[in-house]
Design an enzyme around this catalytic site. Structure first.
Site, PDB file in Angstrom:
ATOM      1  N   CYS A 114      30.511  30.414  41.095  1.00  0.00           N
ATOM      2  CA  CYS A 114      31.688  30.202  41.946  1.00  0.00           C
ATOM      3  C   CYS A 114      31.349  29.410  43.210  1.00  0.00           C
ATOM      4  O   CYS A 114      32.185  28.672  43.721  1.00  0.00           O
ATOM      5  CB  CYS A 114      32.305  31.543  42.354  1.00  0.00           C
ATOM      6  SG  CYS A 114      33.108  32.417  41.002  1.00  0.00           S
ATOM      7  N   HIS A 167      38.676  34.905  36.959  1.00  0.00           N
ATOM      8  CA  HIS A 167      38.401  33.629  36.306  1.00  0.00           C
ATOM      9  C   HIS A 167      37.574  33.849  35.037  1.00  0.00           C
ATOM     10  O   HIS A 167      36.849  34.845  34.916  1.00  0.00           O
ATOM     11  CB  HIS A 167      37.631  32.680  37.226  1.00  0.00           C
ATOM     12  CG  HIS A 167      38.440  32.119  38.345  1.00  0.00           C
ATOM     13  ND1 HIS A 167      38.066  32.265  39.664  1.00  0.00           N
ATOM     14  CD2 HIS A 167      39.592  31.413  38.362  1.00  0.00           C
ATOM     15  CE1 HIS A 167      38.958  31.671  40.440  1.00  0.00           C
ATOM     16  NE2 HIS A 167      39.889  31.150  39.673  1.00  0.00           N
TER      17      HIS A 167
END
Length: 285
Positions: free
Chosen positions: A276, A182
């Site tokens: 996250c 990501h």
């Protein structure tokens, strides 16, 4: 796209660094590397994850968030969702709306439904981005600018759809090497002036662009593997970061940040750290 029409003052976010007031987490009760979906998991697949240690570390993180005046809401965990601890990937908050993502991998598909049920129970509005593939870890917000990472988790079509919805914002796409999972694993904005970056994963033109907007703290290859960019800002230059990332923490402190060190090294074995693990839904503007 579907929308829940309820409006309220329970949600608001316009950056990654305003004062955090409310955040969604999920305990790593069933966290396991069931199906390798990133490079970090590949590294730790034989070692595995010690659940009791992960739960203890996550509990300490939650306790420290609360100590800093942040309301923590915990999603219900389910055995069939081993990656559910990474709540940021399931969505992102922009303005007063939570955008619920479409998960890209089979092992995570369905986590969206748990979040949507919780939001409906709380009477919180959301957009369901079910048409295109997008994950919250690829969305980094800085006021009117929305950076969207393009990888194997988030595609160009999703970024274009987002721009069509958010006409008052500028969506800027940032392609990067797929193995880094990501965008927030290689880039993160921690204040209006400062950002963390792992330049080896990005194109020179994007690095130069970021350098024109921020003072960049470069993260080494070792600290990138330890999710050095994946910190969580809670406002007023206070940042959660891993104790093992000593150089990152030193660089932040040299720039006037208060670095709150909590050890969640058991959780990062699955490829995500503080950012996250958190889905902010309310920040002070």
């Amino acid at each position: 796209m579907t929308e829940s029409p309820i409006t309220n003052n329970k949600t608001f976010c316009m950056s990654e660094y305003d004062v955090l007031r409310r955040v969604i987490l999920c305990q790593p009760q069933y966290m396991t590397i069931r199906e390798v979906i990133n490079e970090t998991q590949e590294h730790f697949k034989n070692e595995g994850i010690h659940i009791e240690r992960a739960l203890e570390q996550h509990g300490e993180f939650v306790k420290t968030l609360k100590k800093h005046g942040i309301e923590v809401s915990l999603l219900p965990y389910h055995k069939k969702y081993p990656e559910q601890v990474f709540t940021r990937d399931i969505g992102f908050t922009l303005g007063q709306t939570i955008f619920v993502a479409k998960m890209a991998t089979d092992v995570r598909a369905g986590e969206e439904d748990i979040l949507k049920q919780w939001l409906e129970d709380e009477e919180i509005s959301y957009y369901n981005l079910y048409e295109e593939r997008i994950e919250g870890g690829d969305v980094v917000i800085d006021r009117e600018t929305i950076y969207v990472g393009l990888s194997n988790r988030t595609d160009q079509k999703a970024a274009e759809h987002l721009q069509s919805l958010l006409t008052q914002f500028k969506v800027i796409t940032i392609p990067f090497k797929d193995k880094y999972l990501h965008l927030d694993c290689i880039f993160n904005v921690v204040s209006p002036e400062v950002a963390l970056i792992y330049p080896n994963a990005l194109r020179k033109k994007d690095i130069d662009f970021f350098a024109s907007r921020y003072e960049l703290i470069e993260v080494s290859q070792e600290e990138q593997f330890q999710l050095g960019t994946n910190v969580l800002s809670i406002g007023n230059k206070r940042v959660f970061s891993l104790p093992v990332n000593g150089n990152v923490n030193k660089q932040l402190r040299n720039r006037g940040f208060e670095v709150i060190e909590v050890d969640i090294t058991e959780i990062i074995k699955s490829g995500g750290s503080f950012r996250c693990c958190t889905l902010p839904i309310l920040r002070e503007s």
